[in-house]
Structures are given as C-alpha cells and as structure tokens.
Design an enzyme around this catalytic site. Structure first.
Site, mmCIF file in Angstrom:
data_model
loop_
_atom_site.group_PDB
_atom_site.id
_atom_site.type_symbol
_atom_site.label_atom_id
_atom_site.label_comp_id
_atom_site.label_asym_id
_atom_site.label_seq_id
_atom_site.Cartn_x
_atom_site.Cartn_y
_atom_site.Cartn_z
ATOM 1 N N LEU A 35 24.754 10.649 19.122
ATOM 2 C CA LEU A 35 24.429 11.010 17.748
ATOM 3 C C LEU A 35 25.544 11.823 17.090
ATOM 4 O O LEU A 35 25.775 11.716 15.878
ATOM 5 C CB LEU A 35 23.131 11.813 17.722
ATOM 6 C CG LEU A 35 22.455 12.005 16.369
ATOM 7 C CD1 LEU A 35 21.944 10.680 15.836
ATOM 8 C CD2 LEU A 35 21.301 12.996 16.490
ATOM 9 N N LEU A 36 26.262 12.618 17.898
ATOM 10 C CA LEU A 36 27.307 13.488 17.368
ATOM 11 C C LEU A 36 28.704 12.892 17.533
ATOM 12 O O LEU A 36 29.701 13.586 17.331
ATOM 13 C CB LEU A 36 27.245 14.859 18.062
ATOM 14 C CG LEU A 36 25.920 15.612 17.888
ATOM 15 C CD1 LEU A 36 25.898 16.856 18.779
ATOM 16 C CD2 LEU A 36 25.707 16.003 16.425
ATOM 17 N N TYR A 88 21.241 8.645 40.675
ATOM 18 C CA TYR A 88 22.074 7.864 39.767
ATOM 19 C C TYR A 88 22.378 6.487 40.374
ATOM 20 O O TYR A 88 22.651 6.368 41.564
ATOM 21 C CB TYR A 88 23.378 8.588 39.456
ATOM 22 C CG TYR A 88 23.223 9.804 38.572
ATOM 23 C CD1 TYR A 88 22.007 10.141 37.983
ATOM 24 C CD2 TYR A 88 24.311 10.643 38.320
ATOM 25 C CE1 TYR A 88 21.875 11.257 37.178
ATOM 26 C CE2 TYR A 88 24.188 11.763 37.507
ATOM 27 C CZ TYR A 88 22.967 12.072 36.953
ATOM 28 O OH TYR A 88 22.842 13.189 36.154
#
Length: 330
Positions: free
Chosen positions: A222-223, A53
């Site tokens: 998306l949700l 990361y």
C-alpha cells in the site's frame, strides 16, 4: 550498510533485515540464492525466516532453500545472523497432531531440531516465538529455552506479534528465573499506515531493552506507490492493499501520500522504509524482496534522509495514536 545493536544485546545487525517469506512460494530457489548473495554483499546480515514459510504442503521449504544456500560455503553461514520462528502448525493438511504446534517444551524441542536440519546449521542465532501461546506458561517456555541455550542450539530469543503486556510478562518471568536474559527483540506489524504498535508494544520493547523489527513496512504494498503503478499500467494492488483502496477515504489518504512524495522527489517505498528508520526503538524493518531489483530499492532507503518538513507532513497524513494511556484515557 549501517549497523546497530539488537536491543540490549552486544549483537550487531544491519538496519535492514532480509525477510525470506517469498522464497519458495513466489521466488524460486536460484533467484532466492541470488537475492541472499546480493543482500550479503550489501552488508545485510540479519536474515529472517520461519518454520512455516513455504506454506501449505510446502511448509519448511523456505528454511530448506536457505540451508542449501548455506551449504554453498564461502563463509555464508558465519556472516549471517540467522533468525527463525516457532509456533505454527507444521501439518501440510492444516491439522496438527497434539503437541506439534505452539510453545510447549515438547514442541519447542522438536521444532528447533527440525529447523536446524532444514537450515543445515548447528545453531539458530535468534529464535522467535511467532505468536503468544495462551495455554503454556512462560516458566515452561523458558525452561525449554534454557536447555537449548546450554546445548548451543539457540543463542538469543525474540518474540513476534506479542502485545505489550506479554513482553513484560515474559521478561519478568525470565528475570525471576535468572537463567536467561529473556526476550531481546519483538517483530511486529508497524508502518506509516499501521501505527498502533506505538501505544503499547514499542514502549514495552524499549523499557525492556528489546530491538523492534517491523514486518510489512510497506503495508502489503500500500505504501509502495500502488496508485501510481496502477495509473502507469503496472502491477495492480492485491490483498490488503486492494481492500484498503476500495475505501474512498483510504484511497484519498494514499493519494495524498504519493502526491507529497512526488513533490519531494522521493519514491514512496523508499520513504516508508526511511521513515521507520527514524522511529525510536526500531532496529530495522524487514524487507521481503521477490527480485534483486526490489532489494536494490530497499537498500537506497538506508541512505535516504527525510527532512523535518517531510516527516511532519507524513505525520499529518498518517497521524499516530499518541502515547499510552493518553491516547485512549484522556
């Protein structure tokens, strides 16, 4: 915060997991520290990261940000169950020198020491394999793990992005060796819009006593009320969400989802997290806030109780694949 056991272990973790992938690339160090302080204050104790990361030439940056936060003291390190991952190529230019990636015993040993240095700690509580390594046998992997556990550098081991058969294989080899308890968690892609994990991965995790830690619980935004935000002139969809919405059928599905939750007076992102908390085998989803405001929204999901009517309606919009093998065999 509610707490639960991580799989079959005695380790207690909160039902939300703090994901740190945005720390560095999208959130600067000061704001990242503020988010971690707020998460700890709210009772979140499992912090998840990975050695890669930071990405690109900044690989390792996220672990360093967390390490600098630990260095501030105030019992930060003692209160956190620290999880990181190994597998990825740590070369800034995308080229890995031989044995500088994947899960050979040599790379595992090297990667652990490098992560410990960046994280400014003497142990990793949950060390996760970021992907399967098709070229390294589990006997070798567990031998490396046994040494690290004996040295006190890691305590538990988990997997990420493993298929069900690899979870079974890993733990059968661990049981045969008798030197480790094997995998205790699986971190997988799982949300309302992506339920394929229900066929093999989650049943395998449950059978072998692994806690399931879903990543991307909002499926790339998306949700999270993406259409509503577009209409209101807010942040437009990008990446996976934008690609999905380009399909008229998929857009209609997301619109039906948002309309349903609007009818029930529930925020989409909070509902998506709350739904995961109702799923068998799920320890807690990973939330990756870029701001403290996003963290506050995620925390509300823990208190949100979805009615049976709403759960049934969500299943109708996003039907799961069904049990295995019936889903594909009968």
């Amino acid at each position: 915060m509610e707490y639960t056991q991580l799989g079959r272990t005695g380790l207690k973790v909160g039902r939300l997991v703090l994901g740190t992938m945005n720390f560095g690339p999208q959130t600067d160090e000061a704001d990242s520290h503020a988010i971690m302080d707020a998460a700890l204050d709210a009772g979140i104790n499992l912090f998840d990261t990975a050695n890669v990361y930071g990405w690109g030439e900044n690989k390792g940056r996220t672990e360093s940000i967390i390490g600098n936060w630990f260095a501030k003291g105030g019992e930060r390190r003692d209160k956190v169950v620290l999880a990181t991952k190994v597998y990825g190529n740590m070369g800034a230019d995308g080229e890995a020198w031989p044995n500088h990636d994947k899960l050979s015993a040599l790379n595992i040993r090297r990667a652990v020491d490098a992560s410990l240095k960046r994280l400014q700690t003497d142990r990793i509580d949950l060390y996760q394999f970021h992907h399967i390594d098709r070229s390294t046998r589990f006997d070798e992997i567990w031998q490396a793990v046994d040494v690290l556990i004996q040295q006190g550098k890691i305590l538990y081991v988990g997997s990420s992005n493993f298929p069900g058969y690899k979870i079974a294989q890993a733990n059968e080899v661990a049981a045969r060796r008798g030197g480790t308890i094997g995998l205790v968690s699986e971190q997988c892609l799982y949300n309302l819009a992506e339920r394929r994990a229900e066929m093999e991965v989650i049943p395998a995790a449950q059978d072998y006593g692994l806690g399931v830690i879903p990543w991307s619980p909002l499926h790339g935004g998306l949700l999270g009320g993406v259409i509503k935000k577009e209409v209101q002139g807010g942040r437009r969809a990008s990446g996976r969400a934008a690609e999905t919405l380009a399909d008229p059928a998929a857009r209609a599905q997301i619109q039906a989802y948002e309309d349903l939750l609007d009818k029930h007076g529930v925020e989409p992102g909070e509902a998506a997290l709350a739904w995961l908390l109702t799923r068998p085998g799920v320890t807690g989803p990973i939330v990756g806030p870029r701001t403290t405001e996003q963290l506050a929204s995620a925390l509300r999901a823990v208190e949100l109780k979805l009615s049976e009517e709403l759960l049934t309606s969500l299943d109708e919009i996003f039907p799961g694949p069904g049990p295995s093998p019936e889903a594909f065999a009968w």
